[in-house]
Structures are given as C-alpha cells and as structure tokens.
Design a protein around this motif. Structure first.
Motif, PDB file in Angstrom:
ATOM      1  N   MET A  57      11.661  27.607 -19.249  1.00  0.00           N
ATOM      2  CA  MET A  57      10.883  26.365 -19.306  1.00  0.00           C
ATOM      3  C   MET A  57       9.470  26.651 -19.792  1.00  0.00           C
ATOM      4  SD  MET A  57      12.880  23.929 -18.343  1.00  0.00           S
ATOM      5  CE  MET A  57      11.756  22.603 -17.936  1.00  0.00           C
ATOM      6  N   ALA A  58       8.816  25.609 -20.337  1.00  0.00           N
ATOM      7  CA  ALA A  58       7.440  25.765 -20.753  1.00  0.00           C
ATOM      8  C   ALA A  58       6.559  26.029 -19.536  1.00  0.00           C
ATOM      9  CB  ALA A  58       6.969  24.505 -21.481  1.00  0.00           C
ATOM     10  N   GLY A  59       5.433  26.664 -19.777  1.00  0.00           N
ATOM     11  CA  GLY A  59       4.545  27.003 -18.681  1.00  0.00           C
ATOM     12  C   GLY A  59       3.979  25.776 -17.995  1.00  0.00           C
ATOM     13  N   ASN A  60       3.529  25.962 -16.736  1.00  0.00           N
ATOM     14  CA  ASN A  60       3.033  24.838 -15.955  1.00  0.00           C
ATOM     15  C   ASN A  60       1.810  24.189 -16.571  1.00  0.00           C
ATOM     16  OD1 ASN A  60       5.028  25.088 -14.060  1.00  0.00           O
ATOM     17  ND2 ASN A  60       3.843  26.471 -12.750  1.00  0.00           N
ATOM     18  N   ALA A  61       0.891  25.013 -17.143  1.00  0.00           N
ATOM     19  CA  ALA A  61      -0.320  24.452 -17.744  1.00  0.00           C
ATOM     20  C   ALA A  61       0.043  23.527 -18.892  1.00  0.00           C
ATOM     21  CB  ALA A  61      -1.241  25.578 -18.224  1.00  0.00           C
ATOM     22  N   GLN A  62       1.034  23.939 -19.690  1.00  0.00           N
ATOM     23  CA  GLN A  62       1.455  23.099 -20.799  1.00  0.00           C
ATOM     24  C   GLN A  62       2.093  21.812 -20.290  1.00  0.00           C
ATOM     25  OE1 GLN A  62       0.758  23.579 -23.841  1.00  0.00           O
ATOM     26  NE2 GLN A  62       2.061  22.172 -24.987  1.00  0.00           N
ATOM     27  N   GLU A  63       2.888  21.914 -19.237  1.00  0.00           N
ATOM     28  CA  GLU A  63       3.569  20.736 -18.729  1.00  0.00           C
ATOM     29  C   GLU A  63       2.596  19.735 -18.112  1.00  0.00           C
ATOM     30  OE1 GLU A  63       6.886  21.492 -16.251  1.00  0.00           O
ATOM     31  OE2 GLU A  63       8.057  22.428 -17.825  1.00  0.00           O
ATOM     32  N   ARG A  64       1.452  20.206 -17.637  1.00  0.00           N
ATOM     33  CA  ARG A  64       0.483  19.282 -17.050  1.00  0.00           C
ATOM     34  C   ARG A  64      -0.195  18.430 -18.119  1.00  0.00           C
ATOM     35  NH1 ARG A  64      -0.655  23.473 -13.296  1.00  0.00           N
ATOM     36  NH2 ARG A  64      -2.386  24.219 -14.585  1.00  0.00           N
ATOM     37  N   LYS A  65      -0.217  18.905 -19.363  1.00  0.00           N
ATOM     38  CA  LYS A  65      -0.789  18.112 -20.446  1.00  0.00           C
ATOM     39  C   LYS A  65       0.178  16.990 -20.806  1.00  0.00           C
ATOM     40  CE  LYS A  65      -3.804  21.404 -22.833  1.00  0.00           C
ATOM     41  NZ  LYS A  65      -4.119  21.967 -24.170  1.00  0.00           N
ATOM     42  N   PRO A  66      -0.324  15.822 -21.119  1.00  0.00           N
ATOM     43  CA  PRO A  66       0.582  14.712 -21.450  1.00  0.00           C
ATOM     44  C   PRO A  66       1.367  14.971 -22.729  1.00  0.00           C
ATOM     45  CG  PRO A  66      -1.647  13.919 -21.016  1.00  0.00           C
ATOM     46  CD  PRO A  66      -1.735  15.400 -21.101  1.00  0.00           C
ATOM     47  N   THR A  67       2.531  14.374 -22.789  1.00  0.00           N
ATOM     48  CA  THR A  67       3.302  14.294 -24.028  1.00  0.00           C
ATOM     49  C   THR A  67       3.027  12.934 -24.652  1.00  0.00           C
ATOM     50  OG1 THR A  67       5.069  15.764 -23.280  1.00  0.00           O
ATOM     51  CG2 THR A  67       5.608  14.208 -25.039  1.00  0.00           C
ATOM     52  N   LEU A  68       2.592  12.941 -25.911  1.00  0.00           N
ATOM     53  CA  LEU A  68       2.406  11.696 -26.658  1.00  0.00           C
ATOM     54  C   LEU A  68       3.749  11.330 -27.292  1.00  0.00           C
ATOM     55  CD1 LEU A  68       0.685   9.451 -27.984  1.00  0.00           C
ATOM     56  CD2 LEU A  68       0.177  11.101 -29.818  1.00  0.00           C
ATOM     57  N   VAL A  69       4.255  10.161 -26.950  1.00  0.00           N
ATOM     58  CA  VAL A  69       5.535   9.695 -27.487  1.00  0.00           C
ATOM     59  C   VAL A  69       5.237   8.592 -28.492  1.00  0.00           C
ATOM     60  CG1 VAL A  69       7.784   8.682 -26.959  1.00  0.00           C
ATOM     61  CG2 VAL A  69       6.725  10.294 -25.352  1.00  0.00           C
ATOM     62  N   LEU A  70       5.295   8.929 -29.773  1.00  0.00           N
ATOM     63  CA  LEU A  70       5.058   7.937 -30.812  1.00  0.00           C
ATOM     64  C   LEU A  70       6.260   7.008 -30.890  1.00  0.00           C
ATOM     65  CD1 LEU A  70       3.383  10.059 -33.629  1.00  0.00           C
ATOM     66  CD2 LEU A  70       2.331   8.841 -31.708  1.00  0.00           C
ATOM     67  N   GLY A  71       5.989   5.726 -31.140  1.00  0.00           N
ATOM     68  CA  GLY A  71       7.079   4.756 -31.052  1.00  0.00           C
ATOM     69  C   GLY A  71       7.580   4.654 -29.625  1.00  0.00           C
ATOM     70  N   GLY A  72       6.653   4.767 -28.687  1.00  0.00           N
ATOM     71  CA  GLY A  72       7.020   4.875 -27.274  1.00  0.00           C
ATOM     72  C   GLY A  72       7.629   3.634 -26.666  1.00  0.00           C
ATOM     73  N   THR A  73       7.604   2.521 -27.397  1.00  0.00           N
ATOM     74  CA  THR A  73       8.286   1.311 -26.929  1.00  0.00           C
ATOM     75  C   THR A  73       9.535   1.030 -27.751  1.00  0.00           C
ATOM     76  OG1 THR A  73       6.921  -0.089 -28.378  1.00  0.00           O
ATOM     77  CG2 THR A  73       6.122   0.277 -26.137  1.00  0.00           C
ATOM     78  N   GLY A  74       9.879   1.939 -28.665  1.00  0.00           N
ATOM     79  CA  GLY A  74      11.008   1.742 -29.566  1.00  0.00           C
ATOM     80  C   GLY A  74      12.318   2.244 -29.008  1.00  0.00           C
ATOM     81  N   LYS A  75      13.315   2.266 -29.871  1.00  0.00           N
ATOM     82  CA  LYS A  75      14.690   2.516 -29.442  1.00  0.00           C
ATOM     83  C   LYS A  75      14.868   3.894 -28.794  1.00  0.00           C
ATOM     84  CE  LYS A  75      17.612   0.368 -32.085  1.00  0.00           C
ATOM     85  NZ  LYS A  75      17.027   0.356 -33.411  1.00  0.00           N
ATOM     86  N   THR A  76      14.361   4.944 -29.440  1.00  0.00           N
ATOM     87  CA  THR A  76      14.463   6.269 -28.822  1.00  0.00           C
ATOM     88  C   THR A  76      13.229   6.593 -27.996  1.00  0.00           C
ATOM     89  OG1 THR A  76      13.534   7.463 -30.741  1.00  0.00           O
ATOM     90  CG2 THR A  76      15.933   7.085 -30.695  1.00  0.00           C
ATOM     91  N   GLY A  77      12.053   6.127 -28.453  1.00  0.00           N
ATOM     92  CA  GLY A  77      10.817   6.490 -27.779  1.00  0.00           C
ATOM     93  C   GLY A  77      10.770   6.063 -26.331  1.00  0.00           C
ATOM     94  N   ARG A  78      11.206   4.840 -26.045  1.00  0.00           N
ATOM     95  CA  ARG A  78      11.121   4.390 -24.648  1.00  0.00           C
ATOM     96  C   ARG A  78      12.087   5.173 -23.765  1.00  0.00           C
ATOM     97  NH1 ARG A  78      14.255   0.076 -26.729  1.00  0.00           N
ATOM     98  NH2 ARG A  78      16.137  -0.341 -25.513  1.00  0.00           N
ATOM     99  N   ARG A  79      13.173   5.645 -24.354  1.00  0.00           N
ATOM    100  CA  ARG A  79      14.107   6.467 -23.583  1.00  0.00           C
ATOM    101  C   ARG A  79      13.517   7.847 -23.299  1.00  0.00           C
ATOM    102  NH1 ARG A  79      17.478   2.818 -26.386  1.00  0.00           N
ATOM    103  NH2 ARG A  79      19.432   2.336 -25.249  1.00  0.00           N
TER     104      ARG A  79
END
Length: 286
Positions: A1-23
C-alpha cells in the motif's frame, strides 16, 4: 500500500460528480481517505476550460483521478491533459490514474502527454460503459423501447462503471499498479441488438435496437438536448472507433483486481430491479 503520509493527502477526482468519478469518490470515502471533488461546483471549483481553477484544485493534493470531459479524443485534449499533468507534478502530486479510451489514437496521444509529466501513472483504457443505457441520454432510448444508434452489428464488450471505479481506486492507493496499462472490458461482447434484448428481458418489456445513420443519430441527439460537443464526440466514436477494433474482450479487470468483470446480464437485472427502466418516457414533440 502507499505510505501513510501520501494517503493523508487528498485525492482530486476530476469529473467527481460524473459516471465513474462519483463512484471513485464514494469508494475513497468508504475507506476514510480524504477526497476533493473536481467539478465546477466543487470546493474549490475545477473547470477544464478555466486554467485559473487548476492550481487551487491541486493545492495539497497527493494523487489525481484524471478524466477529461467530454473525451480525450476531442480537439485540444492532448495539450490540455498534458499541461494539467505537468502542473499537477509541479504542485506535488505523485500519482495519476488516467481514464482513457480503448482504440482511440487521439486518446493514446494524450496518454503519452500525461506520461511525459513524470508522474507515477496508471492508464485505464475503457470500452463502452454499461451505464450509458441507464445514466445517460440513452436512457430515453430504452424507455422509448427503441435504441436508435449508428452502431451496425459490431460487438462491444460493455464494461461496468463500478469495475472502472474499483480499478481506479486500486491504482490510486496501491503502488503495485504504478506503470500499468489496463485495457478494461466486460467478460463478453454483445451487439447492440443483443444488449437491447437483454435489457428488454430484464425489464419485462420490448426493447429493440434500431440502426440509424450517423446523420440521423446526430439530429436526434441534438433534439434530445445532448450538448453539441457530446454529439460531435459520439459521431466521431461511431464513425471511427466502433468498427470492430474493440470487439474482443481483455483480462484487464482480472489483472488489476484478481476477479472477473461484471457481466452485462447482471447489470441489466440489477438496473431493471431499481425501476429506472420502468419510468414513463417524457413526451416528444416540437
């Protein structure tokens, strides 16, 4: 798994309200990982057409699910996606998961532009979404009983958007997927006529496929209120891409997730049970 410090940073989900993004957003939140929804209504807002919104959306972000609207195949997408990826890396983003299109030469050019940013990249080349029949303008086709498309009798290995989202989340959170290119399809190929028949069987009423010309389809989509850029994209895809080059299935979902992809029949039954295909279609007219 990715390191904890990396996981604490947000993931930006482009199209985050779209068909795949919201999922993708839902799955990351279910794992209690910080998420930033990349959309015009997000906080902060993100707009592909307004580059001034890019840097604020990327501030403090560790990874990005990169989807381009309406598609990487449209004019200008290669340069725009490449510029965004470069800015993302300069802003401290380490990892990108890029949603691409299967069998689209322009999308492959965009893949190279994003790869040149130097990010830890996973590419998800997707075929036609199953959910296009239930979460897009094609829902109206199903409700009318006639799926009118210029797709001929070419088989398509329809893919579940939930499978795409699961692969994307794996790519964003597990370093084993860095550098991988996954061609994602469902487990079997169906013609649009066969897909219509399976939808009709699941919904308990007649749904048939009616082949139409590219011109007829474009005019009908425009009358339905489909955005002009999407009409243009669909015309390109039906003319250039749905020609048999993507008819075969792949093992991409199994390679990424260790399981088989969801079958179209399961999607049809579950969607029919939700009642969305039982609605009365809106009246058509001038």
């Amino acid at each position: 798994m990715a390191g904890n410090a990396q996981e604490r940073k947000p993931t930006l989900v482009l199209g985050g309200t779209g068909k795949t993004g919201r999922r993708v957003v839902d799955r990351l939140r279910a794992r209690r990982l910080p998420v930033r929804v990349g959309s015009r209504t997000g906080e902060p807002p993100f707009d592909w057409e307004d580059r001034a919104t890019w840097a604020p959306a990327l501030d403090g972000v560790g990874s990005v699910y990169l989807t381009y609207y309406p598609d990487l195949a449209v004019p200008g997408a290669v340069e725009t996606a490449g510029s965004f990826a470069e800015l993302a890396v300069r802003s401290g983003v380490r990892r990108l998961a890029l949603l691409s299109g299967r069998g689209e030469p322009e999308a492959e050019r965009a893949e190279r532009a994003v790869r040149d940013s130097g990010a830890e990249l996973t590419i998800l080349r997707s075929t036609w979404f199953m959910q296009n029949f239930s979460e897009d303008y094609m829902l109206e086709h199903v409700l009318s009983g006639a799926i009118r498309l210029p797709a001929g009798d070419v088989p398509t290995p329809f893919l579940d958007a939930d499978d795409i989202a699961e692969v994307a989340v794996a790519a964003l959170t597990d370093e084993r997927h860095v550098g991988q290119l996954y061609e994602l399809t469902g487990p079997r190929s169906l013609t649009f006529a066969e897909a219509a028949a399976e939808i009709g069987k699941a919904a308990g009423r007649e749904v048939r496929y009616v082949p139409v010309s590219l011109e007829e389809h474009a005019a009908e989509a425009e009358r339905q209120g489909v955005a002009p850029e999407v009409v243009e994209l669909l015309t390109y895809l039906f003319r250039e891409v749905i020609d048999g080059r993507n008819a075969g299935t792949t093992d991409g979902v199994r390679r990424a997730l260790g399981r088989d992809p969801r079958d179209f029949g399961d999607y049809a039954r579950t969607t029919a049970a939700s009642g969305i295909w039982s609605a009365v279609p809106a009246p058509t007219g001038a």
